[in-house]
Design a protein around this motif. Structure first.
Motif, PDB file in Angstrom:
ATOM      1  N   GLU A 100     -29.928   8.056 -53.221  1.00 49.29           N
ATOM      2  CA  GLU A 100     -30.262   7.661 -51.853  1.00 49.29           C
ATOM      3  C   GLU A 100     -29.095   7.934 -50.913  1.00 49.29           C
ATOM      4  O   GLU A 100     -29.290   8.433 -49.794  1.00 49.29           O
ATOM      5  CB  GLU A 100     -30.613   6.172 -51.817  1.00 49.29           C
ATOM      6  CG  GLU A 100     -31.018   5.690 -50.439  1.00 49.29           C
ATOM      7  CD  GLU A 100     -31.455   4.237 -50.432  1.00 49.29           C
ATOM      8  OE1 GLU A 100     -31.725   3.695 -49.340  1.00 49.29           O
ATOM      9  OE2 GLU A 100     -31.532   3.626 -51.522  1.00 49.29           O
ATOM     10  N   GLN A 104     -29.370  10.560 -47.937  1.00 52.36           N
ATOM     11  CA  GLN A 104     -29.184   9.951 -46.620  1.00 52.36           C
ATOM     12  C   GLN A 104     -28.068  10.655 -45.855  1.00 52.36           C
ATOM     13  O   GLN A 104     -28.163  10.876 -44.641  1.00 52.36           O
ATOM     14  CB  GLN A 104     -28.857   8.463 -46.765  1.00 52.36           C
ATOM     15  CG  GLN A 104     -28.922   7.689 -45.468  1.00 52.36           C
ATOM     16  CD  GLN A 104     -30.331   7.563 -44.916  1.00 52.36           C
ATOM     17  OE1 GLN A 104     -30.823   8.473 -44.248  1.00 52.36           O
ATOM     18  NE2 GLN A 104     -30.965   6.443 -45.201  1.00 52.36           N
ATOM     19  N   ILE A 189     -35.518  11.157 -50.783  1.00 56.53           N
ATOM     20  CA  ILE A 189     -35.018   9.818 -51.115  1.00 56.53           C
ATOM     21  C   ILE A 189     -36.054   9.071 -51.932  1.00 56.53           C
ATOM     22  O   ILE A 189     -35.744   8.472 -52.974  1.00 56.53           O
ATOM     23  CB  ILE A 189     -34.667   9.031 -49.834  1.00 56.53           C
ATOM     24  CG1 ILE A 189     -33.403   9.593 -49.188  1.00 56.53           C
ATOM     25  CG2 ILE A 189     -34.479   7.542 -50.155  1.00 56.53           C
ATOM     26  CD1 ILE A 189     -33.071   8.953 -47.854  1.00 56.53           C
ATOM     27  N   TYR A 190     -37.313   9.119 -51.471  1.00 56.74           N
ATOM     28  CA  TYR A 190     -38.373   8.370 -52.146  1.00 56.74           C
ATOM     29  C   TYR A 190     -38.895   9.088 -53.384  1.00 56.74           C
ATOM     30  O   TYR A 190     -39.318   8.439 -54.342  1.00 56.74           O
ATOM     31  CB  TYR A 190     -39.501   8.080 -51.148  1.00 56.74           C
ATOM     32  CG  TYR A 190     -39.025   7.235 -49.995  1.00 56.74           C
ATOM     33  CD1 TYR A 190     -38.736   5.890 -50.181  1.00 56.74           C
ATOM     34  CD2 TYR A 190     -38.810   7.786 -48.736  1.00 56.74           C
ATOM     35  CE1 TYR A 190     -38.267   5.100 -49.139  1.00 56.74           C
ATOM     36  CE2 TYR A 190     -38.345   7.006 -47.689  1.00 56.74           C
ATOM     37  CZ  TYR A 190     -38.065   5.668 -47.898  1.00 56.74           C
ATOM     38  OH  TYR A 190     -37.589   4.905 -46.872  1.00 56.74           O
TER      39      TYR A 190
END
Length: 231
Positions: A100, A104, A189-190
């Motif tokens: 993440e 990000q 990210i997901y």
């Protein structure tokens, strides 16, 4: 893990999964409606009904997904957690934090986004009214990990494919696709989170491990959101 095939056709498997996913996306829709009604005191009765329906849907999906999970995984009873499960959980937690943070950073450098579209949508829902804020906080920490792990890991990975890497890959892609994203890094990210949660479940053979891991991730994220909204 053992592959259990109950003979259900692909059409019915897809239909079952879609039905469970609809149950997952309904509660946020109810929160939006609740936020609109909260602006008018004449709709108190409707607001109470929406609160009840919100949590009732979670309960229904948990029961339905739990039944499907037990049927298609062959796991009638949950396995006891062992010492090595701590390694799966915290190893997965560390992997999610690293992935993440990496995506990000890429998202910020390439698109100047400080948060994902999904997190922005959650904050918007929580900002609508105090009751929506606490409903979202409670469900995100205590109910969503159970629902999403039963559906996206427990059910999905046992409904499709026999190869483990395909099961894990499908789980990650479906999970990522159902979280709002406006850029490729935020989408990843997901997807990465879904892949790691699926890997923890499939390699450990225990759905509780991915549920606990999901709880830890959501608890941390929700704590940060609540602090920012309350200050």
């Amino acid at each position: 893990m053992q592959v259990v095939d109950r003979g259900l056709s692909w059409v019915w498997r897809v239909g079952l999964l879609i039905g469970l996913i609809i149950g997952i996306i309904l509660p946020p829709m109810l929160l939006r409606l609740l936020n609109e009604l909260s602006e008018n005191d004449g709709f108190i009765g409707w607001q109470i009904a929406l609160v009840v329906a919100y949590f009732a849907i979670f309960g229904i999906v948990i029961v339905a997904a739990g039944m499907a999970y037990r049927h298609y995984s062959g796991e009638v009873q949950l396995k006891k957690l062992q010492h090595q499960d701590i390694g799966y959980i915290f190893g997965g937690y560390l992997a999610i934090l690293i992935s993440e943070g990496l995506f990000q950073l890429i998202n910020h450098l390439m698109y100047q986004q400080s948060q994902t579209q999904n997190n922005a949508a959650i904050k918007s829902l929580m900002s609508g009214s105090p009751i929506s804020m606490w409903m979202m906080a409670i469900s995100a920490v205590f109910l969503t990990p159970i629902v999403e792990e039963l559906v996206f890991r427990g059910v999905l990975t046992n409904l499709f494919f026999k190869q483990e890497w395909l099961k894990i890959g499908l789980s990650g892609l479906v999970f990522g696709s159902l979280h709002s994203s406006s850029t490729l890094p935020s989408f990843m990210i997901y997807v990465a989170m879904g892949l790691i949660l699926a890997a923890v479940y499939r390699f450990s053979g225990k759905i509780q491990n991915s549920i606990i891991l999901h709880f830890l991730i959501n608890a941390g994220a929700m704590s940060i959101m609540l602090i920012s909204l309350l200050n």
